[in-house]
Design a protein around this motif. Structure first.
Motif, PDB file in Angstrom:
ATOM      1  N   TYR A  60       1.009   5.458  -5.755  1.00  0.00           N
ATOM      2  CA  TYR A  60       1.554   4.432  -6.623  1.00  0.00           C
ATOM      3  C   TYR A  60       2.786   3.877  -7.133  1.00  0.00           C
ATOM      4  CZ  TYR A  60      -2.059   2.914  -2.784  1.00  0.00           C
ATOM      5  OH  TYR A  60      -2.480   2.554  -1.608  1.00  0.00           O
ATOM      6  N   VAL A  61       3.000   5.281  -7.629  1.00  0.00           N
ATOM      7  CA  VAL A  61       4.184   5.435  -8.699  1.00  0.00           C
ATOM      8  C   VAL A  61       5.816   4.723  -8.596  1.00  0.00           C
ATOM      9  CG1 VAL A  61       4.609   6.808 -10.640  1.00  0.00           C
ATOM     10  CG2 VAL A  61       2.520   7.501 -10.098  1.00  0.00           C
ATOM     11  N   THR A  62       6.264   4.489  -9.142  1.00  0.00           N
ATOM     12  CA  THR A  62       7.567   3.682  -8.529  1.00  0.00           C
ATOM     13  C   THR A  62       8.305   4.395  -9.451  1.00  0.00           C
ATOM     14  OG1 THR A  62       6.897   1.881 -10.838  1.00  0.00           O
ATOM     15  CG2 THR A  62       7.180   1.143  -8.030  1.00  0.00           C
ATOM     16  N   HIS A  63       7.931   4.941 -10.893  1.00  0.00           N
ATOM     17  CA  HIS A  63       9.649   5.861 -11.762  1.00  0.00           C
ATOM     18  C   HIS A  63       8.267   5.264 -13.194  1.00  0.00           C
ATOM     19  CE1 HIS A  63       9.548   1.633 -12.806  1.00  0.00           C
ATOM     20  NE2 HIS A  63      10.029   1.869 -14.128  1.00  0.00           N
ATOM     21  N   ASP A 117      12.816   9.823 -13.100  1.00  0.00           N
ATOM     22  CA  ASP A 117      12.209  10.457 -11.388  1.00  0.00           C
ATOM     23  C   ASP A 117      11.006  11.087 -11.200  1.00  0.00           C
ATOM     24  OD1 ASP A 117      11.720  11.502  -8.910  1.00  0.00           O
ATOM     25  OD2 ASP A 117      12.891  12.392  -8.605  1.00  0.00           O
ATOM     26  N   HIS A 118      10.081  10.603 -10.481  1.00  0.00           N
ATOM     27  CA  HIS A 118       8.422  11.374 -10.747  1.00  0.00           C
ATOM     28  C   HIS A 118       8.063  12.053 -10.183  1.00  0.00           C
ATOM     29  CE1 HIS A 118       8.350   7.773  -8.132  1.00  0.00           C
ATOM     30  NE2 HIS A 118       7.403   7.990  -6.989  1.00  0.00           N
ATOM     31  N   ASN A 119       9.431  12.036  -8.888  1.00  0.00           N
ATOM     32  CA  ASN A 119       8.593  13.507  -8.229  1.00  0.00           C
ATOM     33  C   ASN A 119       9.125  14.586  -8.718  1.00  0.00           C
ATOM     34  OD1 ASN A 119       7.966  11.709  -5.594  1.00  0.00           O
ATOM     35  ND2 ASN A 119       9.196  10.654  -5.851  1.00  0.00           N
ATOM     36  N   THR A 120       9.682  15.215 -10.072  1.00  0.00           N
ATOM     37  CA  THR A 120       9.913  15.980 -10.252  1.00  0.00           C
ATOM     38  C   THR A 120       9.160  16.521 -11.631  1.00  0.00           C
ATOM     39  OG1 THR A 120      11.855  15.106 -11.744  1.00  0.00           O
ATOM     40  CG2 THR A 120      11.918  16.331  -9.681  1.00  0.00           C
ATOM     41  N   LEU A 121       8.963  17.260 -12.670  1.00  0.00           N
ATOM     42  CA  LEU A 121       8.612  17.311 -13.093  1.00  0.00           C
ATOM     43  C   LEU A 121       9.254  16.995 -14.204  1.00  0.00           C
ATOM     44  CD1 LEU A 121       5.606  18.618 -14.358  1.00  0.00           C
ATOM     45  CD2 LEU A 121       6.476  20.938 -14.657  1.00  0.00           C
ATOM     46  N   LEU A 133       7.207   9.463 -22.367  1.00  0.00           N
ATOM     47  CA  LEU A 133       7.598   7.906 -21.413  1.00  0.00           C
ATOM     48  C   LEU A 133       6.607   7.459 -19.882  1.00  0.00           C
ATOM     49  CD1 LEU A 133       9.120  10.753 -19.178  1.00  0.00           C
ATOM     50  CD2 LEU A 133      10.265   9.631 -20.216  1.00  0.00           C
ATOM     51  N   TRP A 134       6.796   6.417 -20.004  1.00  0.00           N
ATOM     52  CA  TRP A 134       5.719   5.911 -19.046  1.00  0.00           C
ATOM     53  C   TRP A 134       5.089   5.596 -17.599  1.00  0.00           C
ATOM     54  CZ3 TRP A 134       1.890   3.311 -22.612  1.00  0.00           C
ATOM     55  CH2 TRP A 134       2.859   2.720 -23.887  1.00  0.00           C
ATOM     56  N   VAL A 135       4.515   5.921 -17.597  1.00  0.00           N
ATOM     57  CA  VAL A 135       3.844   6.618 -15.847  1.00  0.00           C
ATOM     58  C   VAL A 135       3.927   4.480 -15.345  1.00  0.00           C
ATOM     59  CG1 VAL A 135       3.106   6.704 -13.563  1.00  0.00           C
ATOM     60  CG2 VAL A 135       3.035   8.504 -15.927  1.00  0.00           C
ATOM     61  N   LYS A 136       4.912   4.176 -14.313  1.00  0.00           N
ATOM     62  CA  LYS A 136       5.100   2.746 -14.292  1.00  0.00           C
ATOM     63  C   LYS A 136       4.232   3.064 -12.439  1.00  0.00           C
ATOM     64  CE  LYS A 136       6.703   0.879 -17.948  1.00  0.00           C
ATOM     65  NZ  LYS A 136       5.883  -0.521 -18.195  1.00  0.00           N
ATOM     66  N   TYR A 137       3.771   1.747 -12.125  1.00  0.00           N
ATOM     67  CA  TYR A 137       2.746   1.933 -10.937  1.00  0.00           C
ATOM     68  C   TYR A 137       3.412   0.204 -10.468  1.00  0.00           C
ATOM     69  CZ  TYR A 137      -0.003   5.075 -12.507  1.00  0.00           C
ATOM     70  OH  TYR A 137      -0.426   6.072 -12.690  1.00  0.00           O
ATOM     71  N   LEU A 189      -3.623   5.197 -11.078  1.00  0.00           N
ATOM     72  CA  LEU A 189      -3.440   7.253 -11.256  1.00  0.00           C
ATOM     73  C   LEU A 189      -2.195   7.689 -10.829  1.00  0.00           C
ATOM     74  CD1 LEU A 189      -6.841   8.394 -12.160  1.00  0.00           C
ATOM     75  CD2 LEU A 189      -5.434   7.593 -13.586  1.00  0.00           C
ATOM     76  N   PRO A 190      -2.021   8.356 -11.331  1.00  0.00           N
ATOM     77  CA  PRO A 190      -0.464   9.557 -10.377  1.00  0.00           C
ATOM     78  C   PRO A 190      -0.964   9.983  -9.230  1.00  0.00           C
ATOM     79  CG  PRO A 190      -0.894   9.596 -13.255  1.00  0.00           C
ATOM     80  CD  PRO A 190      -1.854   9.266 -12.715  1.00  0.00           C
ATOM     81  N   VAL A 191      -2.194  10.674  -8.949  1.00  0.00           N
ATOM     82  CA  VAL A 191      -2.534  10.929  -8.130  1.00  0.00           C
ATOM     83  C   VAL A 191      -2.201  10.184  -7.055  1.00  0.00           C
ATOM     84  CG1 VAL A 191      -3.878  12.647  -9.268  1.00  0.00           C
ATOM     85  CG2 VAL A 191      -4.899  10.735  -8.587  1.00  0.00           C
ATOM     86  N   GLY A 192      -3.064   8.571  -6.636  1.00  0.00           N
ATOM     87  CA  GLY A 192      -2.758   8.150  -5.433  1.00  0.00           C
ATOM     88  C   GLY A 192      -3.922   8.430  -4.732  1.00  0.00           C
ATOM     89  N   ASP A 193      -3.525   8.219  -3.328  1.00  0.00           N
ATOM     90  CA  ASP A 193      -4.763   9.104  -2.334  1.00  0.00           C
ATOM     91  C   ASP A 193      -4.277  10.226  -2.028  1.00  0.00           C
ATOM     92  OD1 ASP A 193      -5.073   5.729  -0.699  1.00  0.00           O
ATOM     93  OD2 ASP A 193      -4.002   6.977  -1.363  1.00  0.00           O
ATOM     94  N   GLU A 194      -3.413  10.579  -2.507  1.00  0.00           N
ATOM     95  CA  GLU A 194      -2.227  11.628  -1.878  1.00  0.00           C
ATOM     96  C   GLU A 194      -2.335  13.534  -3.112  1.00  0.00           C
ATOM     97  OE1 GLU A 194       2.308  10.254  -1.076  1.00  0.00           O
ATOM     98  OE2 GLU A 194       2.345  12.409  -2.367  1.00  0.00           O
ATOM     99  N   ILE A 195      -2.750  13.521  -4.087  1.00  0.00           N
ATOM    100  CA  ILE A 195      -2.965  14.275  -5.114  1.00  0.00           C
ATOM    101  C   ILE A 195      -4.123  14.924  -4.703  1.00  0.00           C
ATOM    102  CG2 ILE A 195      -2.507  15.874  -6.741  1.00  0.00           C
ATOM    103  CD1 ILE A 195       0.537  13.986  -6.760  1.00  0.00           C
ATOM    104  N   GLU A 196      -4.432  16.078  -4.871  1.00  0.00           N
ATOM    105  CA  GLU A 196      -5.729  16.262  -4.866  1.00  0.00           C
ATOM    106  C   GLU A 196      -5.832  16.706  -6.657  1.00  0.00           C
ATOM    107  OE1 GLU A 196      -9.854  18.057  -4.182  1.00  0.00           O
ATOM    108  OE2 GLU A 196      -7.951  17.317  -2.783  1.00  0.00           O
TER     109      GLU A 196
END
Ligand SMILES: *Cc1c(COP(=O)(O)O)cnc(C)c1O
Length: 355
Positions: free
Chosen positions: A4-7, A18-22, A31-35, A63-70
């Motif tokens: 659910y992170v947008t950026h 971009d939240h899809n790179t480190l 940085l803030w994590v935005k949802y 959280l940044p993991v959503g239901d995707e990241i272990e």
């Protein structure tokens, strides 16, 4: 499967990243994590959290993991809030609570932030993590890196308590003792990053430790049945916990999950042996000057320069809170007072909050 992170957003100038790179810092600041809070709301109800597993990952949609990241987890989170009537009585408080974070893996709330940061670092393929630490962050880094199968490099001042060094060694970390303060250790981590590619887990120099610490705020909302406490005292070093809790409270308020609109007043507490935030607050400044000759037995508070100083001070002011400095010379007395009154074992950092 979703996240659910947008950026990511620069805390200093609002630039989107971009939240899809480190990512690490922007313009030298955090940085803030935005949802997408609306999407989270349609996916999960606030009451669902209560029925889930006893770890901070019960809040995974937020959280940044959503239901995707272990997650890289040791079961951190869900620490008790203990009502402390006898200690409270000494200050005329009938509703004093202590959230006992010492019961978490590796003995402190550093586990929340480092579980989250190492989870995301592993997701992005990092193999070597490094951290400058006054003690507890090193132990947590070593443990979670071991759990993730990564290499950990821990840099700590030579006067760090031996138990903090040993827990890192036992968890297989490479430990370096530095003749200096935590910011000197930080400078060496920066060199290691530039020369041998260490990933720098320093407070607020990557975006995800705050999200781990944010779960303290989410738990408080859950534990107080979605009516937040009036005042929260937080022993402040780098400030991640205070910033993270304030972020949590704003997110749950924005989602309409709170039963009362009263937000807590956030109080940042330091020792007068190292109080850059309290000093900047008194001076009406948004940024803190480096604190010269920092000396306190509360090693978690011995942070003379905080990269997120303005984020701490903004949260304190937005919440109509305060930034205070307690007397270094009385920390041990207050530590004993709390333990004698309630049987809780508190660290010198928390003792500053009693002062
Ligand atoms: C790290 C630490 C602190 C300070 O936390 P920040 O979020 O960095 O401000 C306070 N107390 C203890 C015991 C710590 O380990």
């Amino acid at each position: 499967m979703a996240r659910y992170v947008t950026h990511l957003e620069s805390a200093i100038d609002g630039t989107h990243l971009d939240h899809n790179t480190l990512q690490t810092l922007h313009a030298g600041r955090p940085l803030w994590v935005k949802y997408d809070l609306d999407a989270i709301k349609t996916r999960v109800s606030r009451d669902a959290f209560a029925t889930r597993e006893d770890s901070m990952f019960r809040f995974r949609e937020m959280l940044p993991v959503g239901d995707e990241i272990e997650p890289v987890s040791l079961g951190e989170g869900n620490s008790p809030v203990l009502h402390c009537p006898r200690l409270g009585e000494k200050f005329g408080l009938s509703n004093l609570f202590v959230k006992d974070e010492s019961q978490l893996p590796t003995g402190s709330f550093k586990s929340r932030g480092l579980s989250m940061a190492i989870t995301m670092a592993r997701h992005f393929g990092v193999r070597n993590v490094a951290i400058p630490t006054a003690g507890n962050a090193g132990g947590a880094t070593a443990a979670y890196a071991a759990r993730a199968g990564m290499n950990a490099y821990v840099l700590m001042p030579t006067d760090t308590p031996i138990v903090n060094m040993m827990e890192c060694v036992w968890a297989g970390a490479h430990v370096y003792l530095v003749d200096g303060l935590i910011n000197d250790c930080g400078a060496l981590v920066k060199q290691g990053k530039e020369t041998v590619g260490w990933f720098d887990l320093s407070t607020l120099k990557e975006p995800y430790r705050i999200e781990g610490k944010k779960t303290m705020g989410l738990e408080i909302a859950l534990q107080f049945a979605w009516k937040l406490p009036d005042v929260i005292l937080y022993p402040t070093g780098g400030g991640t916990g205070l910033i993270g809790m304030w972020k949590a409270f704003n997110e749950v308020r924005e989602m309409g999950w709170l039963d009362s609109d009263t937000m807590p007043r956030m109080v940042s507490v330091q020792s007068d042996g190292c109080c850059p935030i309290a000093r900047a607050f008194d001076a009406g400044e948004r940024f803190a000057e480096p604190f010269e000759n920092a000396a306190t037995s509360a090693s978690g508070l011995r942070v003379p320069v905080a990269v997120g100083d303005f984020m701490i001070l903004d949260a304190v002011r937005e919440s109509n809170g305060l930034a205070l400095a307690a007397a270094e010379s009385r920390l041990i007395e207050w530590q004993c007072q709390a333990t004698e009154a309630e049987g809780i074992s508190i660290c010198p950092e928390t003792a500053a909050c009693i002062g």
